[in-house]
Design a protein around this motif. Structure first.
Motif, PDB file in Angstrom:
ATOM      1  N   MET A 282      48.349   6.046  62.483  1.00 10.31           N
ATOM      2  CA  MET A 282      49.101   7.158  62.912  1.00 10.31           C
ATOM      3  C   MET A 282      48.744   8.473  62.150  1.00 10.31           C
ATOM      4  O   MET A 282      48.993   9.565  62.536  1.00 10.31           O
ATOM      5  N   GLY A 283      47.743   8.247  61.105  1.00 10.85           N
ATOM      6  CA  GLY A 283      47.290   9.520  60.554  1.00 10.85           C
ATOM      7  C   GLY A 283      47.752   9.388  58.847  1.00 10.85           C
ATOM      8  O   GLY A 283      48.323   8.462  58.298  1.00 10.85           O
ATOM      9  N   TYR A 284      47.405  10.227  58.347  1.00  8.83           N
ATOM     10  CA  TYR A 284      47.602  10.600  56.860  1.00  8.83           C
ATOM     11  C   TYR A 284      47.917  11.776  56.566  1.00  8.83           C
ATOM     12  O   TYR A 284      47.126  12.875  57.072  1.00  8.83           O
ATOM     13  N   LEU A 285      48.871  12.075  55.584  1.00 10.44           N
ATOM     14  CA  LEU A 285      49.137  13.575  55.275  1.00 10.44           C
ATOM     15  C   LEU A 285      49.239  13.671  53.692  1.00 10.44           C
ATOM     16  O   LEU A 285      49.402  12.730  52.789  1.00 10.44           O
ATOM     17  N   THR A 286      48.798  14.725  53.314  1.00  8.14           N
ATOM     18  CA  THR A 286      49.150  15.385  51.837  1.00  8.14           C
ATOM     19  C   THR A 286      49.962  16.472  51.940  1.00  8.14           C
ATOM     20  O   THR A 286      49.634  17.404  52.847  1.00  8.14           O
ATOM     21  N   ILE A 287      50.852  16.765  51.275  1.00  8.34           N
ATOM     22  CA  ILE A 287      51.637  17.819  51.151  1.00  8.34           C
ATOM     23  C   ILE A 287      51.555  18.322  49.557  1.00  8.34           C
ATOM     24  O   ILE A 287      51.922  17.628  48.607  1.00  8.34           O
ATOM     25  N   THR A 288      51.137  19.447  49.379  1.00  9.24           N
ATOM     26  CA  THR A 288      50.882  20.008  48.320  1.00  9.24           C
ATOM     27  C   THR A 288      51.745  21.253  48.094  1.00  9.24           C
ATOM     28  O   THR A 288      52.100  21.920  48.880  1.00  9.24           O
ATOM     29  N   THR A 289      52.458  21.718  46.647  1.00  6.03           N
ATOM     30  CA  THR A 289      53.270  22.771  46.375  1.00  6.03           C
ATOM     31  C   THR A 289      52.440  23.717  45.442  1.00  6.03           C
ATOM     32  O   THR A 289      51.611  23.439  44.645  1.00  6.03           O
ATOM     33  N   TRP A 290      52.570  24.976  45.723  1.00  7.87           N
ATOM     34  CA  TRP A 290      52.003  25.817  44.988  1.00  7.87           C
ATOM     35  C   TRP A 290      52.606  27.050  44.518  1.00  7.87           C
ATOM     36  O   TRP A 290      53.943  27.529  45.207  1.00  7.87           O
ATOM     37  N   GLU A 291      52.430  27.521  43.461  1.00  2.00           N
ATOM     38  CA  GLU A 291      53.259  28.767  43.232  1.00  2.00           C
ATOM     39  C   GLU A 291      52.395  29.983  42.710  1.00  2.00           C
ATOM     40  O   GLU A 291      51.383  29.812  42.070  1.00  2.00           O
ATOM     41  N   LEU A 292      52.654  31.123  43.384  1.00  3.29           N
ATOM     42  CA  LEU A 292      51.778  32.370  42.979  1.00  3.29           C
ATOM     43  C   LEU A 292      52.078  32.935  41.773  1.00  3.29           C
ATOM     44  O   LEU A 292      53.042  32.891  41.246  1.00  3.29           O
ATOM     45  N   SER A 293      50.905  33.208  40.950  1.00  2.00           N
ATOM     46  CA  SER A 293      51.138  33.799  39.694  1.00  2.00           C
ATOM     47  C   SER A 293      51.895  34.983  39.729  1.00  2.00           C
ATOM     48  O   SER A 293      52.117  35.968  40.743  1.00  2.00           O
ATOM     49  N   ASP A 294      52.981  35.142  38.508  1.00  2.00           N
ATOM     50  CA  ASP A 294      53.774  36.186  38.490  1.00  2.00           C
ATOM     51  C   ASP A 294      53.037  37.646  38.729  1.00  2.00           C
ATOM     52  O   ASP A 294      52.062  37.795  37.978  1.00  2.00           O
ATOM     53  N   GLY A 295      53.460  38.425  39.371  1.00  2.00           N
ATOM     54  CA  GLY A 295      52.973  39.832  39.545  1.00  2.00           C
ATOM     55  C   GLY A 295      51.975  40.085  40.573  1.00  2.00           C
ATOM     56  O   GLY A 295      51.357  41.224  40.720  1.00  2.00           O
ATOM     57  N   ALA A 296      51.477  38.878  40.930  1.00  2.00           N
ATOM     58  CA  ALA A 296      50.290  38.876  42.166  1.00  2.00           C
ATOM     59  C   ALA A 296      50.804  39.117  43.430  1.00  2.00           C
ATOM     60  O   ALA A 296      52.068  39.119  43.846  1.00  2.00           O
ATOM     61  N   ASP A 297      49.848  39.889  44.189  1.00  2.00           N
ATOM     62  CA  ASP A 297      50.423  40.348  45.440  1.00  2.00           C
ATOM     63  C   ASP A 297      50.187  39.386  46.531  1.00  2.00           C
ATOM     64  O   ASP A 297      49.341  38.754  46.587  1.00  2.00           O
ATOM     65  N   TRP A 298      51.267  39.094  47.045  1.00  2.00           N
ATOM     66  CA  TRP A 298      51.648  37.936  47.828  1.00  2.00           C
ATOM     67  C   TRP A 298      50.537  37.947  48.998  1.00  2.00           C
ATOM     68  O   TRP A 298      49.731  37.025  49.477  1.00  2.00           O
ATOM     69  N   GLU A 299      50.510  39.083  49.865  1.00  2.00           N
ATOM     70  CA  GLU A 299      49.689  39.250  51.119  1.00  2.00           C
ATOM     71  C   GLU A 299      48.081  39.091  50.685  1.00  2.00           C
ATOM     72  O   GLU A 299      47.235  38.621  51.571  1.00  2.00           O
ATOM     73  N   THR A 300      47.701  39.843  49.936  1.00  3.56           N
ATOM     74  CA  THR A 300      46.571  39.830  49.245  1.00  3.56           C
ATOM     75  C   THR A 300      46.049  38.329  49.056  1.00  3.56           C
ATOM     76  O   THR A 300      44.747  37.980  49.420  1.00  3.56           O
ATOM     77  N   ASN A 301      46.607  37.693  48.015  1.00  6.25           N
ATOM     78  CA  ASN A 301      46.137  36.342  47.906  1.00  6.25           C
ATOM     79  C   ASN A 301      46.336  35.385  48.906  1.00  6.25           C
ATOM     80  O   ASN A 301      45.600  34.501  49.099  1.00  6.25           O
ATOM     81  N   LEU A 302      47.346  35.673  49.611  1.00  3.67           N
ATOM     82  CA  LEU A 302      47.374  34.540  50.803  1.00  3.67           C
ATOM     83  C   LEU A 302      46.557  34.795  51.975  1.00  3.67           C
ATOM     84  O   LEU A 302      46.059  33.700  52.559  1.00  3.67           O
TER      85      LEU A 302
END
Length: 96
Positions: A1-21
């Motif tokens: 049926m397939g294989y999944l990985t789920i990873t969780t991430w946190e953006l550095s404090d003060g970093a710009d969300w849109e630029t980094n994403l």
């Protein structure tokens, strides 16, 4: 049926969300697809956190790409400003 990985991430404090994403969207996610992932989904879970869900045809395909996946993760941390906070992985056992 397939294989999944789920990873969780946190953006550095003060970093710009849109630029980094932008870098993650344009470079890191396509790299996972090029390694054999059939689908990669990024979910914003809070103002500074995300979950990445990578779908693979099977565990072997994912394992074969592991050294390349490690490099993508290193770049997400070093270049894009996200810190890996967790990982889950396993075989899909049911879906609708």
């Amino acid at each position: 049926m397939g294989y999944l990985t789920i990873t969780t991430w946190e953006l550095s404090d003060g970093a710009d969300w849109e630029t980094n994403l932008r870098s993650v969207r344009e470079q890191r996610l396509p790299a996972l697809k090029a390694m054999g992932a059939t689908r990669v989904t990024l979910v914003r879970t809070s103002s500074r956190t995300t979950a990445a869900i990578s779908e693979w045809p099977d565990e072997q395909t994912r394992d074969d790409a592991m050294h390349l996946i490690a490099e993508v993760r290193r770049k997400v941390q070093a270049v894009d400003g996200f810190r890996l906070t967790g990982e889950m992985k396993g075989t899909v056992v049911a879906e609708v």
